[in-house]
Design a protein around this motif. Structure first.
Motif, mmCIF file in Angstrom:
data_model
loop_
_atom_site.group_PDB
_atom_site.id
_atom_site.type_symbol
_atom_site.label_atom_id
_atom_site.label_comp_id
_atom_site.label_asym_id
_atom_site.label_seq_id
_atom_site.Cartn_x
_atom_site.Cartn_y
_atom_site.Cartn_z
ATOM 1 N N ALA A 176 36.170 143.673 -13.714
ATOM 2 C CA ALA A 176 36.719 145.113 -14.536
ATOM 3 C C ALA A 176 36.115 145.538 -15.740
ATOM 4 C CB ALA A 176 37.608 145.123 -14.113
ATOM 5 N N PRO A 177 35.752 146.215 -15.835
ATOM 6 C CA PRO A 177 35.311 146.969 -17.007
ATOM 7 C C PRO A 177 36.437 146.090 -18.746
ATOM 8 C CG PRO A 177 34.831 148.541 -15.947
ATOM 9 C CD PRO A 177 35.809 147.761 -15.449
ATOM 10 N N GLU A 178 37.429 146.548 -17.845
ATOM 11 C CA GLU A 178 38.379 146.397 -19.447
ATOM 12 C C GLU A 178 38.717 144.996 -19.345
ATOM 13 O OE1 GLU A 178 40.429 146.878 -14.786
ATOM 14 O OE2 GLU A 178 38.712 148.253 -16.503
ATOM 15 N N ASP A 179 38.533 143.707 -18.201
ATOM 16 C CA ASP A 179 38.417 142.519 -18.697
ATOM 17 C C ASP A 179 37.065 141.780 -19.515
ATOM 18 O OD1 ASP A 179 40.905 141.810 -17.438
ATOM 19 O OD2 ASP A 179 39.573 142.346 -15.573
ATOM 20 N N ALA A 180 35.797 142.743 -20.153
ATOM 21 C CA ALA A 180 35.220 142.670 -20.948
ATOM 22 C C ALA A 180 34.883 143.415 -21.830
ATOM 23 C CB ALA A 180 33.177 142.449 -19.921
ATOM 24 N N ALA A 181 36.002 144.088 -21.997
ATOM 25 C CA ALA A 181 35.925 144.673 -23.182
ATOM 26 C C ALA A 181 36.381 144.217 -24.180
ATOM 27 C CB ALA A 181 37.263 146.148 -23.132
ATOM 28 N N ILE A 182 36.594 144.941 -25.621
ATOM 29 C CA ILE A 182 37.477 144.231 -26.451
ATOM 30 C C ILE A 182 39.135 144.923 -26.140
ATOM 31 C CG2 ILE A 182 38.433 144.996 -29.083
ATOM 32 C CD1 ILE A 182 35.500 145.464 -29.905
ATOM 33 N N GLN A 183 40.082 143.725 -26.439
ATOM 34 C CA GLN A 183 41.494 143.665 -25.689
ATOM 35 C C GLN A 183 42.402 144.026 -27.062
ATOM 36 O OE1 GLN A 183 40.626 140.875 -22.884
ATOM 37 N NE2 GLN A 183 40.381 142.209 -21.187
ATOM 38 N N ILE A 184 42.687 145.127 -26.417
ATOM 39 C CA ILE A 184 43.840 145.329 -27.722
ATOM 40 C C ILE A 184 45.688 144.376 -27.643
ATOM 41 C CG2 ILE A 184 45.639 146.550 -29.202
ATOM 42 C CD1 ILE A 184 42.456 146.629 -29.966
ATOM 43 N N PRO A 185 45.812 143.703 -28.041
ATOM 44 C CA PRO A 185 47.452 142.684 -27.351
ATOM 45 C C PRO A 185 48.590 143.932 -26.855
ATOM 46 C CG PRO A 185 46.553 141.355 -28.869
ATOM 47 C CD PRO A 185 45.520 143.052 -29.372
ATOM 48 N N ALA A 186 49.621 143.646 -26.089
ATOM 49 C CA ALA A 186 50.763 144.512 -26.269
ATOM 50 C C ALA A 186 51.417 144.190 -27.592
ATOM 51 C CB ALA A 186 51.303 144.000 -25.539
ATOM 52 N N ASP A 187 52.267 144.763 -28.204
ATOM 53 C CA ASP A 187 52.845 145.100 -29.733
ATOM 54 C C ASP A 187 52.388 144.644 -30.820
ATOM 55 O OD1 ASP A 187 55.703 144.787 -28.076
ATOM 56 O OD2 ASP A 187 55.037 142.756 -27.117
ATOM 57 N N ILE A 188 51.114 145.274 -30.206
ATOM 58 C CA ILE A 188 50.913 145.244 -31.523
ATOM 59 C C ILE A 188 49.692 146.849 -32.765
ATOM 60 C CG2 ILE A 188 47.771 144.830 -32.674
ATOM 61 C CD1 ILE A 188 49.679 142.013 -32.649
ATOM 62 N N HIS A 189 49.856 146.975 -33.990
ATOM 63 C CA HIS A 189 49.438 147.738 -34.313
ATOM 64 C C HIS A 189 47.863 147.613 -35.001
ATOM 65 C CE1 HIS A 189 50.204 151.583 -37.606
ATOM 66 N NE2 HIS A 189 48.987 151.526 -36.831
ATOM 67 N N LEU A 190 46.763 147.586 -34.233
ATOM 68 C CA LEU A 190 45.247 148.127 -34.224
ATOM 69 C C LEU A 190 45.032 148.561 -35.838
ATOM 70 C CD1 LEU A 190 42.775 146.160 -35.249
ATOM 71 C CD2 LEU A 190 41.883 147.225 -33.102
ATOM 72 N N LYS A 191 45.008 148.230 -37.107
ATOM 73 C CA LYS A 191 44.434 149.730 -38.022
ATOM 74 C C LYS A 191 43.547 149.437 -38.730
ATOM 75 C CE LYS A 191 47.302 151.692 -41.586
ATOM 76 N NZ LYS A 191 48.556 151.796 -42.449
ATOM 77 N N MET A 192 42.609 150.454 -38.409
ATOM 78 C CA MET A 192 41.572 149.677 -39.191
ATOM 79 C C MET A 192 41.245 151.111 -39.680
ATOM 80 S SD MET A 192 38.986 149.180 -35.137
ATOM 81 C CE MET A 192 40.123 150.699 -34.643
ATOM 82 N N THR A 193 39.705 151.197 -40.306
ATOM 83 C CA THR A 193 39.577 152.710 -41.698
ATOM 84 C C THR A 193 38.208 153.532 -41.820
ATOM 85 O OG1 THR A 193 38.213 151.446 -43.175
ATOM 86 C CG2 THR A 193 39.904 150.636 -42.937
ATOM 87 N N ASP A 194 38.197 153.844 -42.259
ATOM 88 C CA ASP A 194 36.535 154.885 -42.109
ATOM 89 C C ASP A 194 35.267 153.777 -42.671
ATOM 90 O OD1 ASP A 194 37.554 156.979 -41.679
ATOM 91 O OD2 ASP A 194 37.066 157.911 -43.108
ATOM 92 N N ASN A 195 35.762 152.823 -42.687
ATOM 93 C CA ASN A 195 34.654 151.557 -42.968
ATOM 94 C C ASN A 195 34.439 150.691 -41.763
ATOM 95 O OD1 ASN A 195 34.700 152.285 -46.000
ATOM 96 N ND2 ASN A 195 35.703 151.090 -46.677
ATOM 97 N N THR A 196 35.657 150.770 -41.000
ATOM 98 C CA THR A 196 35.186 150.166 -39.504
ATOM 99 C C THR A 196 34.271 151.055 -38.502
ATOM 100 O OG1 THR A 196 37.969 149.429 -39.851
ATOM 101 C CG2 THR A 196 36.425 148.765 -37.888
ATOM 102 N N HIS A 197 32.904 149.813 -37.834
ATOM 103 C CA HIS A 197 32.656 150.468 -37.325
ATOM 104 C C HIS A 197 32.231 149.694 -35.877
ATOM 105 C CE1 HIS A 197 30.932 154.408 -39.680
ATOM 106 N NE2 HIS A 197 31.270 153.289 -40.595
ATOM 107 N N LEU A 198 32.859 150.127 -35.048
ATOM 108 C CA LEU A 198 32.564 148.635 -33.841
ATOM 109 C C LEU A 198 31.292 149.306 -32.911
ATOM 110 C CD1 LEU A 198 36.360 148.249 -32.952
ATOM 111 C CD2 LEU A 198 35.137 147.195 -34.855
ATOM 112 N N ARG A 199 30.967 149.056 -32.543
ATOM 113 C CA ARG A 199 29.620 150.086 -31.512
ATOM 114 C C ARG A 199 29.171 148.929 -30.723
ATOM 115 N NH1 ARG A 199 27.228 152.953 -35.297
ATOM 116 N NH2 ARG A 199 27.456 152.057 -37.430
ATOM 117 N N VAL A 200 29.013 149.459 -29.296
ATOM 118 C CA VAL A 200 28.633 149.252 -27.921
ATOM 119 C C VAL A 200 27.205 148.721 -28.369
ATOM 120 C CG1 VAL A 200 28.404 149.900 -25.792
ATOM 121 C CG2 VAL A 200 29.635 151.162 -26.914
#
Length: 642
Positions: free
Chosen positions: A197-221
């Motif tokens: 499944a595509p979700e299994d191969a993705a970057i996966q955010i865990p439960a009960d987590i606040h992932l906090k990024m900024t304008d300096n954070t670039h995640l690219r396919v």
């Protein structure tokens, strides 16, 4: 920060051991100032002051640390491959230092600062807890390679970030912060063949987590040739927040050579998760959808898990190749304060993929079989611009509210019950909108019940509002201008269209298509001004001659006749009509207490039957009957011709 120091005060401090400054000197106005630069930044209430890293080797080790001790790490401790065992209750506190190249066997009740964790330090023994639940992710400490890389490196980047998020969560982190990062991540399925499944191969955010990024954070396919990929996912991860950051899809670098639509290339997927917030992100150039929300399994499966209490707020979704956001399964979803820009458009390197809407709500329900469910959705205060096909679409789903949005393209629904479209500003800006697009469309479907369209401003479309629907529709208090047709009606039962204000349109109110039916439906208190035609009812109840409907208390100020042709069961009462009124092939209808002016007055053309024309005031020309011999049972009583 800058500290301003008066020269007299400086002098006093320099000679303090020998002489004293007197009070008179203290108040002498200086002729210049000495400026001392202080780079100290006052932190926000929610941030901690960054401690600068140090490189000095430690002159102590951890071999003989006593139980319950607190050890300050303000130097670099190289374990040299050794394994150190800590007793119970020890706390390791970061003050700019580091622990590298080895293993620590933690005892019970140990605490460790998250800043000390890195890829060369192995944690063993009893799992410690982080001293602070906020973890600052530094890509360089974990081996992520930034910039353009090959597939294997991009795949390893994905593995690293997933492993670290799971690890720090297990150590007690509730917030993961990422600032400076610009990296590619390979999420095509073929790089992890044991997971399909595509979700299994993705970057996966865990439960009960606040992932906090900024304008300096670039995640690219990482550019790939997969037909279904996801960059970032919240999958079976309740109580999760994803905030900030910029996600980049691969729509213009993707390999489409395998053919097909390749529309399932999403930048962010929320799936089978509850209590999720996606906020203040920028999602660019998705090969499919910017955001997809759906369930695990189908509604009839025993393992079916749907999304609930999801908030999508403050995001920018730009140039998604398919839809800006697709919702195929979910309950209690809020989509607010987002910007949807250029959804579904074609670029120089990739064509858009259908449906090409900013928001598409489309649960799968073939042949009345319920595979997916969408209920209780709010779409409010969003901005939509430049979408290829349309703004917001309810293909199916119930109790959906679309309100207070500012849009360049239309709103439409096909099959829904209990839904509301209110207080939106929908203004077309393209020539295509004026020639071929509709502002708000309610399509006639048997599954439509008790929907409301009110308080909207619609301008510059071929058709302003199409009131198709089915049962119980209300369309009221809308302001429509500069449209080819302001309100077009389809087949309606128990409907009310009232108190709408229409100006500068080709046609005020008219039928959509042939052989529409109106039963127990009312058009009243509408005002049509400065239009070419006030109203045009055509082939209405032609096949359902026992049906009836009412047109009353309206104002139709137009340049030409208002027309009723092949209409059955009409009650036309107390309306003001300029430009004249014409009936042709009308049966079983009444025209009472109207004021008619202009044109040929009241024109009765051929094949009218069982018509009552009573108590009208006709100004100018009165009755015009060019084919009177073909009419049957026309009653004209108490009319005033002036």
């Amino acid at each position: 920060m800058k500290l301003i120091i008066k020269p007299m005060y400086v002098l006093c401090f320099m000679v303090l051991a020998l002489v004293s400054c007197n009070n008179e000197e203290l108040f002498v106005e200086p002729t210049s100032e000495v400026v001392v630069e202080d780079d100290t930044t006052v932190p926000d209430d929610n941030d901690t002051v960054a401690i600068p890293p140090v490189s000095t080797p430690c002159d102590f080790n951890l071999n003989n640390v006593a139980a319950n001790a607190t050890v300050i790490i303000n130097c670099v401790m190289d374990l040299g491959g050794q394994t150190i065992t800590l007793p119970a209750g020890v706390t390791l506190v970061y003050e700019g230092g580091d622990i590298i190249n080895g293993t620590i066997n933690f005892g019970t009740n140990n605490l460790v600062s998250g800043e000390l964790l890195n890829s060369s330090l192995t944690i063993a023994g009893t799992k410690p807890q982080m001293k602070d639940p906020v973890f600052n992710f530094d890509a360089k400490r974990w081996g992520i390679v930034e910039g353009v890389v090959n597939d294997e490196v991009a795949y390893n980047n994905k593995l690293i970030i997933n492993e670290i998020m799971q690890k720090v969560k297990s150590l007690g982190a509730s917030t993961i912060k990422i600032d400076k990062l610009d990296a590619y991540f390979q999420t095509q399925n073929e790089f992890n063949k044991s997971k399909e499944a595509p979700e299994d191969a993705a970057i996966q955010i865990p439960a009960d987590i606040h992932l906090k990024m900024t304008d300096n954070t670039h995640l690219r396919v990482q550019p790939n040739k997969g037909t279904a990929t996801v960059l970032l996912t919240v999958f079976k991860a309740d109580n999760t927040i994803v905030e900030g950051g910029i996600l980049h899809g691969d729509r213009d670098t993707h390999d489409y050579s395998s053919g097909g639509t390749q529309e399932w290339l999403h930048t962010l997927l929320v799936k089978a998760s509850k209590n999720v917030t996606i906020k203040n992100m920028t999602l660019m150039d998705a090969g499919g959808d910017g955001i997809e929300i759906n369930a695990y399994g189908h509604a009839y499966d025993s393992y079916y898990t749907y999304c609930e209490n999801v908030t999508i707020t403050g995001n920018k979704i730009i140039r998604a190749r398919r839809n800006g956001l697709s919702l195929t399964d979910g309950r209690n979803i809020i989509i607010e304060n987002n910007e949807f820009i250029d959804s579904g458009i074609s670029t120089n390197k990739s064509n858009g993929a259908a449906p090409m809407w900013a928001i598409d709500i489309e649960p799968y329900r073939p042949n009345a079989t319920v595979y997916e469910i969408v209920n209780d959705i709010t779409i409010k205060n969003n901005i939509e611009k430049g979408s290829e096909k349309g703004g917001f679409l309810i293909y199916s789903g119930d109790r959906i509210t679309i309100e207070n949005n500012t849009m360049e393209n239309g709103i439409a629904y096909r099959q829904t019950s209990g839904s509301i479209i209110r207080n939106n500003t929908v203004i077309g800006v393209s020539e295509l909108s004026k020639k071929d697009r509709d502002g708000i469309t309610a399509e006639t479907q048997s599954g439509n019940n008790n929907n409301l369209i009110y308080g909207n401003t619609v301008k510059n479309f071929n058709k302003g509002i199409i009131a198709g629907d089915y049962n119980g529709l209300k369309v009221y208090d809308n302001v429509i201008s500069n449209c080819g047709k302001a309100i077009g009606y389809g087949s309606l039962i128990n409907a009310k269209i009232y108190s709408n204000t229409i100006t500068t349109c080709g046609l005020g109110i008219g039928s959509e298509g042939l052989n529409v039916t109106l039963n127990n439906t009312e058009f009243y208190d509408n005002v049509v001004n400065d239009c070419e035609l006030g109203t045009n009812f055509y082939k209405t109840n032609f096949n359902e001659k026992a049906n009836s409907f009412v047109v009353k208390n309206n104002v139709f100020n137009a340049n030409r006749n208002s027309d009723f042709k092949y209409v059955y069961g009409l009650e036309f009462d107390n309306n003001t009509v300029s430009g004249g009124l014409r009936i042709n092939g009308v049966e079983n209808s009444r025209f009472t207490n109207n004021t008619i002016s202009g044109g040929d007055g009241f024109t009765i053309e051929g094949w009218c039957k069982d018509i009552s024309i009573v108590g009208n005031t006709i100004i100018g020309k009165c009755f015009y009957e060019p084919n009177a011999t073909t009419n049957i049972n026309i009653v004209k009583e108490n009319n005033k011709c002036n």
